[in-house]
Scaffold this motif. Structure first.
Motif, short mmCIF file in Angstrom:
data_model
loop_
_atom_site.label_atom_id
_atom_site.label_comp_id
_atom_site.label_asym_id
_atom_site.label_seq_id
_atom_site.Cartn_x
_atom_site.Cartn_y
_atom_site.Cartn_z
N ALA A 1 0.90 8.07 -7.95
CA ALA A 1 -0.44 7.88 -7.52
C ALA A 1 -0.12 5.90 -7.35
CB ALA A 1 -0.93 8.45 -8.50
N ASP A 2 0.76 5.50 -8.32
CA ASP A 2 0.13 3.95 -8.10
C ASP A 2 0.36 2.84 -7.41
OD1 ASP A 2 2.84 5.03 -8.91
OD2 ASP A 2 4.01 2.93 -8.99
N LEU A 3 0.91 3.78 -6.15
CA LEU A 3 1.49 3.13 -5.12
C LEU A 3 -0.06 3.00 -4.18
CD1 LEU A 3 5.03 4.15 -3.92
CD2 LEU A 3 3.85 1.95 -5.26
N HIS A 4 -1.05 4.41 -4.80
CA HIS A 4 -2.14 4.45 -3.61
C HIS A 4 -2.13 3.47 -3.21
CE1 HIS A 4 -2.78 9.13 -4.57
NE2 HIS A 4 -1.16 8.66 -3.99
N GLY A 5 -2.81 1.78 -4.38
CA GLY A 5 -4.35 1.15 -4.14
C GLY A 5 -2.92 0.18 -2.94
N ALA A 6 -1.41 -0.13 -2.92
CA ALA A 6 -0.80 -0.97 -2.06
C ALA A 6 -0.92 -0.06 0.27
CB ALA A 6 0.49 -0.71 -2.34
N LEU A 7 -1.01 1.58 -0.22
CA LEU A 7 -0.90 1.93 0.74
C LEU A 7 -2.16 1.58 1.72
CD1 LEU A 7 1.10 5.07 -0.44
CD2 LEU A 7 1.89 3.00 1.29
N LEU A 8 -2.92 2.16 0.57
CA LEU A 8 -4.44 1.76 1.31
C LEU A 8 -4.37 0.65 1.89
CD1 LEU A 8 -7.27 3.39 -1.40
CD2 LEU A 8 -6.36 4.22 1.40
N ASP A 9 -3.74 -0.41 0.99
CA ASP A 9 -4.26 -1.81 1.26
C ASP A 9 -3.52 -2.24 3.04
OD1 ASP A 9 -6.28 -2.95 0.33
OD2 ASP A 9 -3.88 -3.58 -1.56
N ASP A 10 -2.40 -1.07 3.09
CA ASP A 10 -1.59 -1.48 4.01
C ASP A 10 -2.03 -0.45 5.33
OD1 ASP A 10 0.61 -1.73 6.00
OD2 ASP A 10 1.96 -0.69 4.96
N PRO A 11 -2.55 -1.90 6.63
CA PRO A 11 -2.89 -1.10 7.67
C PRO A 11 -2.50 0.03 8.39
CG PRO A 11 -2.92 -3.70 7.87
CD PRO A 11 -2.38 -3.25 7.18
N VAL A 12 -0.62 0.23 8.60
CA VAL A 12 -0.54 1.09 8.99
C VAL A 12 -0.37 2.53 7.86
CG1 VAL A 12 1.36 -0.44 10.49
CG2 VAL A 12 1.78 0.49 8.56
N THR A 13 -0.34 1.69 7.00
CA THR A 13 -0.01 3.82 5.98
C THR A 13 -1.51 4.12 5.23
OG1 THR A 13 0.27 1.95 4.21
CG2 THR A 13 2.01 2.74 5.59
N ARG A 14 -2.52 3.24 5.78
CA ARG A 14 -3.88 3.53 4.53
C ARG A 14 -3.67 5.36 5.53
NH1 ARG A 14 -7.66 -1.16 6.78
NH2 ARG A 14 -6.58 -2.12 5.72
N ARG A 15 -4.83 5.28 6.62
CA ARG A 15 -4.86 6.42 7.28
C ARG A 15 -4.12 8.24 6.60
NH1 ARG A 15 -2.84 6.09 13.35
NH2 ARG A 15 -3.32 3.71 12.82
N HIS A 16 -2.59 7.13 6.46
CA HIS A 16 -1.99 8.74 6.20
C HIS A 16 -2.13 8.96 4.59
CE1 HIS A 16 -0.53 8.28 10.36
NE2 HIS A 16 0.04 7.07 9.66
N VAL A 17 -2.67 8.48 4.29
CA VAL A 17 -3.03 8.59 2.05
C VAL A 17 -4.22 8.70 1.85
CG1 VAL A 17 -3.65 5.83 1.27
CG2 VAL A 17 -2.01 7.25 -0.04
N VAL A 18 -5.38 8.33 2.94
CA VAL A 18 -6.64 8.74 2.75
C VAL A 18 -6.64 10.70 1.81
CG1 VAL A 18 -8.51 9.27 3.48
CG2 VAL A 18 -7.72 7.71 3.92
N GLY A 19 -5.52 11.11 2.68
CA GLY A 19 -5.82 13.19 1.92
C GLY A 19 -5.26 12.87 0.91
#
Length: 449
Positions: free
Chosen positions: A133-151
């Motif tokens: 969970a503590d990485l969700h913010g960084a993954l949302l900020d990364d354009p290539v991983t954003r779509r993959h963390v939404v779910g």
């Protein structure tokens, strides 16, 4: 006996015979060791992916100079945590990506490293498993991983509104499938310019009938434009056509507990979900057995407690070799041996395949099917547990690559024949077959596998 069996003089696809042999499960130690050291990296890769840990060669595969072999090893379900971590730090990003794509979730420290990998493909693959969970913010900020963390998000209104405006349609598509989506955003995404986003709204249990009808009509209009004027159609129109096909195949798990309201739906996908449900009343199921959609008919048949073999055979013949839904009507019934043996002489290869479901099929019928004019029938015969050895060895000389691979992978294949295949390959010498094929045309790129 092994010494009485001879390989065909002409092997049209010797490399594919080795590929099939490498895919075989349990092999004698002598044969497994020779395959693990084969000069062709594709053979070593196939062995690396399926060889059990008890063979003791996983470390050898992990040190293979060809990334292809290490990538294959990364997919082996028996790979130890130590070797998984070693491959997760491999110098080749394709190997690290393969580790990230493993079905088993990696250890947390390895998972964090893969999520922070400098290569985008590795970070994307690592999002297959729920990120900390503590990485969700960084993954949302990364354009290539954003779509993959939404779910994986615990969606809050501010984040949801921001994602609904994201320029990446795949981000909006993942958002449209999120269970925490508000009714307001669901309605907005149901009017999104991207067909994939609208399709995800259509699939939702909470989509209203009006929303679903409007989305379907919009997709149908786009699909008609692509069909009527392919040269002048927009990219979105072709996507509309693809999305309509997908909506026929989607799962709709929310239909199954209460299927009756959807048994007469105008949408084939919802009728399929209703037909799949064990809660569907017999009267409604009988109607779906006559549905115009073959997938609906198949699922209606599959959901019956007892299936009439005559009905199953009739529907299977009507299907005519088309499997678009992962099954055929014949899968819903166990035909008696006499029926299966009748199928062995059927003029339709689609039906002759059914004969091979008889585990006790007589040798004379297996011999006949091994010489069938249809390569699919010959391949299925090679996979039969009682195929006569002589017929199996003849299939090693078949002109079809898939038939040869199936024959070489058979557990019935004698050890002496396995040894002879390897000896024949060794005697051929030269570079690995795939490289030899392009030598001269691709001399400079031949070593880049």
């Amino acid at each position: 006996m092994d010494h009485d069996i001879r390989l065909p003089k002409l092997l049209h696809h010797l490399p594919h015979a080795l590929y099939g042999l490498a895919r075989a499960g349990a092999l004698p130690e002598e044969i497994a060791a020779r395959l693990a050291a084969d000069r062709d990296p594709e053979v070593r890769a196939l062995r690396a992916e399926c060889e059990g840990a008890d063979g003791g060669r996983h470390g050898l595969f992990a040190a293979d100079p060809e990334a292809e072999v290490r990538i294959a090893l990364a997919q082996n379900p028996e790979l130890s945590p130590e070797l998984t971590a070693r491959l997760g730090a491999d110098a080749d990003p394709a190997v690290r990506e393969a580790v990230a794509r493993r079905a088993q979730a990696p250890a947390e420290d390895l998972h964090r490293a893969l999520l922070a990998d400098p290569e985008a493909t590795v970070r994307i693959a690592a999002c297959r498993h729920r990120p900390p969970a503590d990485l969700h913010g960084a993954l949302l900020d990364d354009p290539v991983t954003r779509r993959h963390v939404v779910g994986f998000l615990d969606l809050d209104p501010g984040t949801a509104a921001r994602l609904a405006r994201d320029p990446d349609e795949q981000v909006r598509e993942r958002l449209a499938a999120h269970p925490g989506l508000s009714a307001e955003l669901r309605a907005a995404l149901g009017r999104d310019p991207d067909p994939g986003v609208r399709g995800k709204v259509f699939e939702r249990a909470d989509a209203t009938p009006r929303e679903r009808a409007r989305i379907f009509a919009w997709l149908t209009a786009g699909a008609l434009r692509s069909a009527q004027d392919p040269g002048g159609a927009r990219d979105e129109d072709f996507l509309c056509e693809a999305m309509l096909a997908w909506l026929d195949l989607a799962a709709y798990p929310w239909v199954e507990p209460d299927p009756l309201p959807h048994a007469d739906s105008p949408f084939a996908g919802l009728r399929c979900a209703a037909a799949r449900s064990t809660a569907l009343p017999d009267e409604a199921r009988a109607r779906l057995l006559d549905d115009g959609n073959p997938r609906v008919r198949f699922l209606a048949l599959a959901g019956r407690a007892e299936v009439d073999p005559v009905v199953a055979e009739e529907l299977d013949r009507r299907q005519g070799g088309m499997v678009k839904h992962g099954g055929r009507p014949a899968d819903c019934v166990t035909f008696p041996p006499e029926t299966l043996r009748r199928f062995a002489a059927d003029p339709d290869a689609w039906m002759r395949l059914l004969a091979l479901r008889d585990p006790d099929l007589p040798p004379e019928l297996l011999e006949r099917l091994a010489a069938d004019r249809d390569e699919g029938v010959r391949q299925a015969t090679a996979e039969h547990p009682r195929v006569p050895v002589e017929a199996l060895v003849r299939l090693l000389g078949d002109t079809d690559e898939a038939v040869v691979e199936a024959a070489a992978a058979s557990p019935v294949l004698p050890v002496g024949v396995m040894r002879a295949l390897l000896d024949r390959a060794d005697a051929a010498g030269g570079p690995p077959p795939r490289l030899a094929a392009c030598e001269g045309d691709c001399r400079h790129g031949a070593s880049e596998r």
